[in-house]
Design a protein around this motif. Structure first.
Motif, PDB file in Angstrom:
ATOM      1  N   UNK A   1      47.088  13.136   0.424  1.00  0.00           N
ATOM      2  CA  UNK A   1      45.852  12.361   0.443  1.00  0.00           C
ATOM      3  C   UNK A   1      45.257  12.355   1.853  1.00  0.00           C
ATOM      4  N   UNK A   2      43.937  12.274   1.975  1.00  0.00           N
ATOM      5  CA  UNK A   2      43.325  12.269   3.312  1.00  0.00           C
ATOM      6  C   UNK A   2      43.609  10.970   4.065  1.00  0.00           C
ATOM      7  N   UNK A   3      43.916  11.101   5.347  1.00  0.00           N
ATOM      8  CA  UNK A   3      44.145   9.958   6.229  1.00  0.00           C
ATOM      9  C   UNK A   3      43.434  10.227   7.554  1.00  0.00           C
ATOM     10  N   UNK A   4      42.932   9.179   8.164  1.00  0.00           N
ATOM     11  CA  UNK A   4      42.287   9.314   9.467  1.00  0.00           C
ATOM     12  C   UNK A   4      42.472   8.017  10.243  1.00  0.00           C
ATOM     13  N   UNK A   5      42.613   8.125  11.559  1.00  0.00           N
ATOM     14  CA  UNK A   5      42.783   6.946  12.407  1.00  0.00           C
ATOM     15  C   UNK A   5      42.175   7.230  13.773  1.00  0.00           C
ATOM     16  N   UNK A   6      41.669   6.167  14.397  1.00  0.00           N
ATOM     17  CA  UNK A   6      41.057   6.288  15.719  1.00  0.00           C
ATOM     18  C   UNK A   6      41.447   5.065  16.530  1.00  0.00           C
ATOM     19  N   UNK A   7      41.798   5.273  17.795  1.00  0.00           N
ATOM     20  CA  UNK A   7      42.237   4.159  18.638  1.00  0.00           C
ATOM     21  C   UNK A   7      41.663   4.315  20.038  1.00  0.00           C
ATOM     22  N   UNK A   8      41.249   3.194  20.617  1.00  0.00           N
ATOM     23  CA  UNK A   8      40.776   3.147  22.004  1.00  0.00           C
ATOM     24  C   UNK A   8      41.398   1.925  22.658  1.00  0.00           C
ATOM     25  N   UNK A   9      42.000   2.090  23.834  1.00  0.00           N
ATOM     26  CA  UNK A   9      42.521   0.942  24.563  1.00  0.00           C
ATOM     27  C   UNK A   9      42.286   1.142  26.052  1.00  0.00           C
ATOM     28  N   UNK A  10      42.248   0.041  26.766  1.00  0.00           N
ATOM     29  CA  UNK A  10      41.987   0.080  28.207  1.00  0.00           C
ATOM     30  C   UNK A  10      42.764  -1.040  28.878  1.00  0.00           C
ATOM     31  N   UNK A  11      43.072  -0.834  30.165  1.00  0.00           N
ATOM     32  CA  UNK A  11      43.820  -1.831  30.914  1.00  0.00           C
ATOM     33  C   UNK A  11      43.448  -1.816  32.380  1.00  0.00           C
ATOM     34  N   UNK A  12      44.270  -2.446  33.184  1.00  0.00           N
ATOM     35  CA  UNK A  12      44.007  -2.539  34.617  1.00  0.00           C
ATOM     36  C   UNK A  12      44.271  -1.203  35.304  1.00  0.00           C
ATOM     37  N   UNK A  13      43.826  -1.106  36.558  1.00  0.00           N
ATOM     38  CA  UNK A  13      43.973   0.093  37.384  1.00  0.00           C
ATOM     39  C   UNK A  13      43.335   1.323  36.727  1.00  0.00           C
ATOM     40  N   UNK A  14      42.227   1.085  36.026  1.00  0.00           N
ATOM     41  CA  UNK A  14      41.482   2.187  35.430  1.00  0.00           C
ATOM     42  C   UNK A  14      42.200   2.916  34.319  1.00  0.00           C
ATOM     43  N   UNK A  15      43.157   2.260  33.673  1.00  0.00           N
ATOM     44  CA  UNK A  15      43.935   2.924  32.631  1.00  0.00           C
ATOM     45  C   UNK A  15      43.210   2.841  31.296  1.00  0.00           C
ATOM     46  N   UNK A  16      43.090   3.975  30.622  1.00  0.00           N
ATOM     47  CA  UNK A  16      42.471   4.017  29.296  1.00  0.00           C
ATOM     48  C   UNK A  16      43.085   5.153  28.496  1.00  0.00           C
ATOM     49  N   UNK A  17      43.065   4.992  27.185  1.00  0.00           N
ATOM     50  CA  UNK A  17      43.555   6.043  26.295  1.00  0.00           C
ATOM     51  C   UNK A  17      42.798   5.968  24.979  1.00  0.00           C
ATOM     52  N   UNK A  18      42.428   7.102  24.454  1.00  0.00           N
ATOM     53  CA  UNK A  18      41.784   7.178  23.148  1.00  0.00           C
ATOM     54  C   UNK A  18      42.366   8.361  22.389  1.00  0.00           C
ATOM     55  N   UNK A  19      42.513   8.197  21.084  1.00  0.00           N
ATOM     56  CA  UNK A  19      43.008   9.302  20.266  1.00  0.00           C
ATOM     57  C   UNK A  19      42.407   9.235  18.869  1.00  0.00           C
ATOM     58  N   UNK A  20      42.344  10.389  18.249  1.00  0.00           N
ATOM     59  CA  UNK A  20      41.826  10.540  16.890  1.00  0.00           C
ATOM     60  C   UNK A  20      42.741  11.493  16.151  1.00  0.00           C
ATOM     61  N   UNK A  21      43.211  11.092  14.973  1.00  0.00           N
ATOM     62  CA  UNK A  21      43.971  12.037  14.156  1.00  0.00           C
ATOM     63  C   UNK A  21      43.499  11.981  12.711  1.00  0.00           C
ATOM     64  N   UNK A  22      43.671  13.085  12.018  1.00  0.00           N
ATOM     65  CA  UNK A  22      43.258  13.207  10.622  1.00  0.00           C
ATOM     66  C   UNK A  22      44.197  14.176   9.930  1.00  0.00           C
ATOM     67  N   UNK A  23      44.534  13.876   8.687  1.00  0.00           N
ATOM     68  CA  UNK A  23      45.397  14.757   7.903  1.00  0.00           C
ATOM     69  C   UNK A  23      45.008  14.647   6.439  1.00  0.00           C
ATOM     70  N   UNK A  24      45.318  15.680   5.674  1.00  0.00           N
ATOM     71  CA  UNK A  24      44.990  15.668   4.254  1.00  0.00           C
ATOM     72  C   UNK A  24      45.059  17.065   3.673  1.00  0.00           C
ATOM     73  N   UNK A  25      44.494  17.220   2.484  1.00  0.00           N
ATOM     74  CA  UNK A  25      44.458  18.507   1.793  1.00  0.00           C
ATOM     75  C   UNK A  25      43.105  18.663   1.114  1.00  0.00           C
ATOM     76  N   UNK A  26      42.474  19.812   1.334  1.00  0.00           N
ATOM     77  CA  UNK A  26      41.222  20.154   0.671  1.00  0.00           C
ATOM     78  C   UNK A  26      41.427  21.474  -0.061  1.00  0.00           C
ATOM     79  N   UNK A  27      41.515  21.370  -1.394  1.00  0.00           N
ATOM     80  CA  UNK A  27      41.809  22.565  -2.174  1.00  0.00           C
ATOM     81  C   UNK A  27      43.198  23.084  -1.856  1.00  0.00           C
ATOM     82  N   UNK A  28      43.281  24.321  -1.381  1.00  0.00           N
ATOM     83  CA  UNK A  28      44.565  24.921  -1.021  1.00  0.00           C
ATOM     84  C   UNK A  28      44.928  24.717   0.447  1.00  0.00           C
TER      85      UNK A  28
END
Length: 438
Positions: free
Chosen positions: A278-305
């Motif tokens: 089944x299709x799944x997707x997620x997105x995350x953004x976070x930030x902190x002190x000393x200019x620290x930040x991280x963002x990620x995007x992932x997606x998985x699933x099946x379309x036809x074959x």
């Protein structure tokens, strides 16, 4: 739900049976019934016989599929739905499917299966027929992995011994708020994490199992060796959790293990994110002190074959030190002080693509690409204070890491077995650049 009570006063009744009628206004049902008075001719007025008819309302089918993160159906899994004090339970069939009939309301859905972490979902609002898709993460459990067996001229050349190991699933990383693979490894007793270039947050961190030498620990991605060809280790400090489903640890393999010759301490095998049914997707953004930040995007699933799993990750950090300062080249006596910038910033990006094309049951071809690159300002830790309280050292310094891995594989069904073919290529390097102030 509704009900109506029919009250019968037995006084003055000449027949041993009275006919009564009830109505259910919420459902619209209608019916008749009878009550026998045991042949008594009369009872006091205060004594009445009360009959209550209650109709239950059940409207909804709650069905679903339980599978692993890679899409494999999980059979014999226990599925429980709970609302207040009421609990309904069933188990999945061989194809991972289940069905329950539930009253309207809000439920918590718990799934338990051997070898998988507990899944807790909810609240789920049930007011119509629903279908759920639940992916289970591998459980965090100690295990024994057979090394393998090889026979030469009919004699056992490699013993089939069991070795201790552990699996750290992605569910544990997320439960603790970890964003990097390195974060959960200190909890494993046999692991040490040396930092060959210093202890600041921007410095590389390598892993060593059962000893201080990281070159005796194999690090792999889906079984593909990642150890740096120059240093024999691998910097794990910037590997993102978003690109992986678990970390498999095997301890004390020795030089004869099928994993490879550099496994005297053990092996760390990173399992990449796999395509799902089944299709799944997620997105995350976070930030902190000393200019620290991280963002990620992932997606998985099946379309036809085509099955797919893709991840993008970006990490940025200014660091604890970010300033202009005066540095004496090498020592206080070798030259006049020079104004320069000292920092501890980090910029890292990574991408994962995992594709599988299914021709038929048991026949497919796939490709996986993982790339990570980062640049770090390490000028702050390589410049130090001398006895006179002045900074001295080389001045500006940077460290760069590059990981490129490629995997092309295929399999074909041959009767009761399979034919498999695989080609892998990887390049993992760590480069330090220093600029002299002179």
């Amino acid at each position: 739900m509704g009900s109506k009570a029919a009250e019968l006063d037995s006084e003055g009744a000449s027949d041993a049976r009275d006919i009564f009628e009830f109505h259910e206004p919420y459902i619209g049902t209608r019916g008749t019934g009878s009550i026998c008075k045991d042949g008594r001719k009369g009872v006091p007025k205060a004594e009445k016989m009360i009959v209550t008819v209650v109709a239950a309302l059940t409207c909804c089918s709650l069905s679903g599929t339980i599978h692993s993160v890679s899409g494999t159906p999980v059979s014999n899994a226990s599925v429980m739905i709970t609302r207040a004090a009421r609990r309904l339970k069933t188990t999945t069939a061989a194809d991972g499917r289940f069905t329950l009939t539930a009253d309207p309301g809000t439920y918590e859905v718990d799934t338990i299966a051997k070898g998988y972490a507990l899944s807790e979902a909810g609240p789920v609002e049930v007011n119509r027929d629903l279908h759920l898709d639940i992916a289970l993460e591998a459980a965090d459990a100690q295990n024994l992995r057979p090394i393998g067996s090889v026979y030469v001229d009919g004699r056992l050349a490699l013993s089939r011994n069991a070795i201790p190991g552990a699996v750290i699933a992605r569910a544990e990383y997320e439960a603790n708020g970890y964003s990097r693979i390195l974060d959960a490894l200190p909890a494993v007793p046999s692991i040490t994490l040396p930092r060959p270039d210093g202890g600041n947050s921007a410095a590389p961190a390598v892993v060593a199992l059962r000893g201080p030498d990281p070159s005796e620990t194999l690090v792999a991605l889906d079984g593909q060796i990642l150890n740096d060809g120059n240093t024999g280790d691998l910097d794990l400090s910037r590997l993102p959790v978003a690109a992986f489903t678990s970390v498999n640890l095997s301890e004390g393999l020795g030089p004869k293990d099928l994993e490879g010759s550099d496994t005297i301490g053990g092996a760390v095998n990173l399992i990449s994110l796999q395509p799902t049914v089944q299709p799944h997707a997620a997105y995350s953004v976070n930030a902190g002190s000393f200019g620290k930040s991280e963002s990620w995007l992932n997606a998985s699933g099946t379309r036809g074959r085509l099955g797919y799993a893709m991840v993008l990750n970006d990490q940025q950090e200014t660091g604890y030190v970010n300033e202009d300062d005066t540095v004496c080249p090498d020592s206080i006596y070798s030259g006049p002080p020079v104004s320069t910038h000292l920092g501890s910033s980090v910029s890292s990006r990574s991408v994962l693509a995992n594709l599988v094309w299914n021709f038929s049951q048991g026949s497919d071809v796939g490709a996986r690409i993982f790339s990570l690159g980062n640049v770090r300002d390490v000028s702050a830790p390589v410049n130090a204070l001398n006895s006179a309280g002045q900074l001295f050292g080389p001045g500006p310094a940077a460290l760069a890491q590059s990981i490129r891995t490629y995997d092309i594989h295929g399999r074909a069904s041959l009767g009761s077995g399979f034919f498999r073919a695989k080609s892998v290529w990887s390049c993992c390097r760590r480069i330090v650049s220093l600029w002299s102030l002179l």
